[in-house]
Design a protein around this motif. Sequence first.
Motif, PDB file in Angstrom:
ATOM      1  N   THR A 151      -1.280  -0.598  -1.275  1.00 54.66           N
ATOM      2  CA  THR A 151      -0.464  -1.163  -2.194  1.00 54.66           C
ATOM      3  C   THR A 151      -1.267  -2.152  -3.078  1.00 54.66           C
ATOM      4  OG1 THR A 151       1.753  -1.617  -0.786  1.00 54.66           O
ATOM      5  CG2 THR A 151       1.441  -2.803  -2.699  1.00 54.66           C
ATOM      6  N   ALA A 152      -2.295  -2.396  -2.518  1.00 52.19           N
ATOM      7  CA  ALA A 152      -3.288  -3.413  -3.370  1.00 52.19           C
ATOM      8  C   ALA A 152      -4.041  -2.718  -4.336  1.00 52.19           C
ATOM      9  CB  ALA A 152      -4.046  -4.044  -2.635  1.00 52.19           C
ATOM     10  N   MET A 153      -4.306  -1.579  -3.813  1.00 49.43           N
ATOM     11  CA  MET A 153      -5.289  -0.644  -4.677  1.00 49.43           C
ATOM     12  C   MET A 153      -4.412   0.481  -5.648  1.00 49.43           C
ATOM     13  SD  MET A 153      -8.467   0.435  -2.098  1.00 49.43           S
ATOM     14  CE  MET A 153      -9.475  -1.245  -1.727  1.00 49.43           C
ATOM     15  N   LEU A 204      -7.715  -8.757  -0.052  1.00 55.26           N
ATOM     16  CA  LEU A 204      -6.681  -8.400  -0.283  1.00 55.26           C
ATOM     17  C   LEU A 204      -5.328  -9.383   0.156  1.00 55.26           C
ATOM     18  CD1 LEU A 204      -7.303  -4.437  -0.249  1.00 55.26           C
ATOM     19  CD2 LEU A 204      -7.644  -6.071  -2.072  1.00 55.26           C
ATOM     20  N   PHE A 205      -4.645  -9.713  -0.618  1.00 53.82           N
ATOM     21  CA  PHE A 205      -3.347 -10.637  -0.347  1.00 53.82           C
ATOM     22  C   PHE A 205      -3.619 -11.536   0.692  1.00 53.82           C
ATOM     23  CE2 PHE A 205      -1.661  -5.964  -0.724  1.00 53.82           C
ATOM     24  CZ  PHE A 205      -0.729  -6.256  -1.801  1.00 53.82           C
ATOM     25  N   MET A 206      -4.866 -12.385   0.357  1.00 59.32           N
ATOM     26  CA  MET A 206      -5.209 -13.469   1.025  1.00 59.32           C
ATOM     27  C   MET A 206      -5.374 -14.572  -0.101  1.00 59.32           C
ATOM     28  SD  MET A 206      -8.400 -12.139   3.192  1.00 59.32           S
ATOM     29  CE  MET A 206      -8.625 -13.689   4.161  1.00 59.32           C
ATOM     30  N   GLU A 223     -11.234 -15.153  -3.737  1.00 57.67           N
ATOM     31  CA  GLU A 223     -11.054 -14.343  -4.933  1.00 57.67           C
ATOM     32  C   GLU A 223     -10.839 -13.063  -4.335  1.00 57.67           C
ATOM     33  OE1 GLU A 223     -12.834 -12.966  -8.970  1.00 57.67           O
ATOM     34  OE2 GLU A 223     -14.199 -13.923  -7.646  1.00 57.67           O
ATOM     35  N   THR A 224      -9.716 -12.396  -4.864  1.00 55.34           N
ATOM     36  CA  THR A 224      -9.471 -11.123  -4.704  1.00 55.34           C
ATOM     37  C   THR A 224     -10.015 -10.119  -5.813  1.00 55.34           C
ATOM     38  OG1 THR A 224      -7.055 -11.578  -3.578  1.00 55.34           O
ATOM     39  CG2 THR A 224      -7.476  -9.263  -4.510  1.00 55.34           C
ATOM     40  N   ILE A 225     -10.683  -9.109  -5.278  1.00 56.72           N
ATOM     41  CA  ILE A 225     -11.543  -8.214  -6.172  1.00 56.72           C
ATOM     42  C   ILE A 225     -11.086  -6.774  -5.838  1.00 56.72           C
ATOM     43  CG2 ILE A 225     -13.817  -7.532  -6.882  1.00 56.72           C
ATOM     44  CD1 ILE A 225     -14.945 -10.280  -6.328  1.00 56.72           C
ATOM     45  N   ILE A 226     -10.688  -6.169  -6.762  1.00 60.18           N
ATOM     46  CA  ILE A 226     -10.583  -4.773  -6.539  1.00 60.18           C
ATOM     47  C   ILE A 226     -11.463  -3.874  -7.711  1.00 60.18           C
ATOM     48  CG2 ILE A 226      -8.885  -2.577  -6.620  1.00 60.18           C
ATOM     49  CD1 ILE A 226      -6.648  -4.556  -6.053  1.00 60.18           C
ATOM     50  N   THR A 227     -12.186  -3.130  -7.289  1.00 57.04           N
ATOM     51  CA  THR A 227     -13.395  -2.352  -8.155  1.00 57.04           C
ATOM     52  C   THR A 227     -13.864  -1.088  -7.448  1.00 57.04           C
ATOM     53  OG1 THR A 227     -15.376  -2.715  -9.260  1.00 57.04           O
ATOM     54  CG2 THR A 227     -15.225  -3.764  -6.965  1.00 57.04           C
ATOM     55  N   ASP A 228     -14.456  -0.408  -8.427  1.00 60.25           N
ATOM     56  CA  ASP A 228     -15.255   0.979  -7.794  1.00 60.25           C
ATOM     57  C   ASP A 228     -16.473   0.816  -8.075  1.00 60.25           C
ATOM     58  OD1 ASP A 228     -15.320   1.024 -10.884  1.00 60.25           O
ATOM     59  OD2 ASP A 228     -14.272   3.011 -10.863  1.00 60.25           O
ATOM     60  N   ASP A 229     -16.904  -0.358  -8.750  1.00 61.57           N
ATOM     61  CA  ASP A 229     -18.302  -0.611  -8.800  1.00 61.57           C
ATOM     62  C   ASP A 229     -19.017  -1.496  -7.717  1.00 61.57           C
ATOM     63  OD1 ASP A 229     -20.762  -1.732  -9.665  1.00 61.57           O
ATOM     64  OD2 ASP A 229     -20.300  -2.641 -11.441  1.00 61.57           O
ATOM     65  N   PRO A 230     -19.724  -1.178  -6.579  1.00 59.06           N
ATOM     66  CA  PRO A 230     -20.261  -1.804  -5.568  1.00 59.06           C
ATOM     67  C   PRO A 230     -21.181  -3.030  -5.989  1.00 59.06           C
ATOM     68  CG  PRO A 230     -21.542   0.136  -6.023  1.00 59.06           C
ATOM     69  CD  PRO A 230     -20.382   0.037  -6.825  1.00 59.06           C
TER      70      PRO A 230
END
Length: 289
Positions: A128-130, A185-187, A191-198
Amino acid sequence: MTLYGVGLGPGEADLVTVRGKQVLEACDVVYSPGRLSRTVALEHVDESKIGDVDFPMTRDEEKLRSAWKEAAAEIAPNARDGDVAFVTLGDPNVYSTFGHLRRTIDAFHPDVELEIVPGVSAVTAFATAMGVEIEAGAGLSLREAANGASPTGPDRMILFKVTDAPATHDGLVDAGYEVTYGRRLFMEQGETIITDDPEEIDERDYYTLAYAEKESLEIEQATAAFQRQSGTEDETGLSSRTAESDTGSDESTRAETTTAGEPVGLGSELHELERSEGFEHGDCEQHWY
């Protein structure tokens, strides 16, 4: 009386299940193994009910076993006299400290009743998050990727403990995977971070996971044809209903078709297959978790 292992979910207080909340409120003591789980539990019970248990930050197995024996010795008497809970983030049976307590209780206090209350795990919350869909019939493997590890093999993987994202990323990309990362995620804490850049998450954080999917993977559900049909209608400016009415076809017997001409309307072979898969995988009002 009973010792409950209660999953608190990924970290947001309102993602604790209804049953989990009821159990916490009814218990005499709620034991917490860490700061984050304690913070979530305090959203549902008064601080006077919290019982803290300490575990050393070590890989020495003898010290760890000793700590778990001490925790079990403290918790067991209260579980005999009343109801107590041991809380953990996520689900008690998925990458959880509760497994250690359960085994220790079984070994040294077998008379204590145990019951597990499941929680929302990052194994499912990540989707869900991603914005990832794990379709009916798809496979998904769970792996660890601590210290830069890059496990490979399955078409789709959810990787826990991604503590060196750049190193993990290099190995996965070389093996032909596309990778997306999620942190906290969902915390509510951090800070919540969603990325494709490592490089965005190069700092070590235990609560980082990754979703890896092989670039060559191609899975298409029957209903994907609707999107293609919609795109065709937008281009021509004609809906299928208008086109069929122009040809005088009988609306009551008309079947929707894919671009390949395979019927997907009610009663068709493909529709029945999708329907049976829905029942099999819990999409038809069945409880799966």
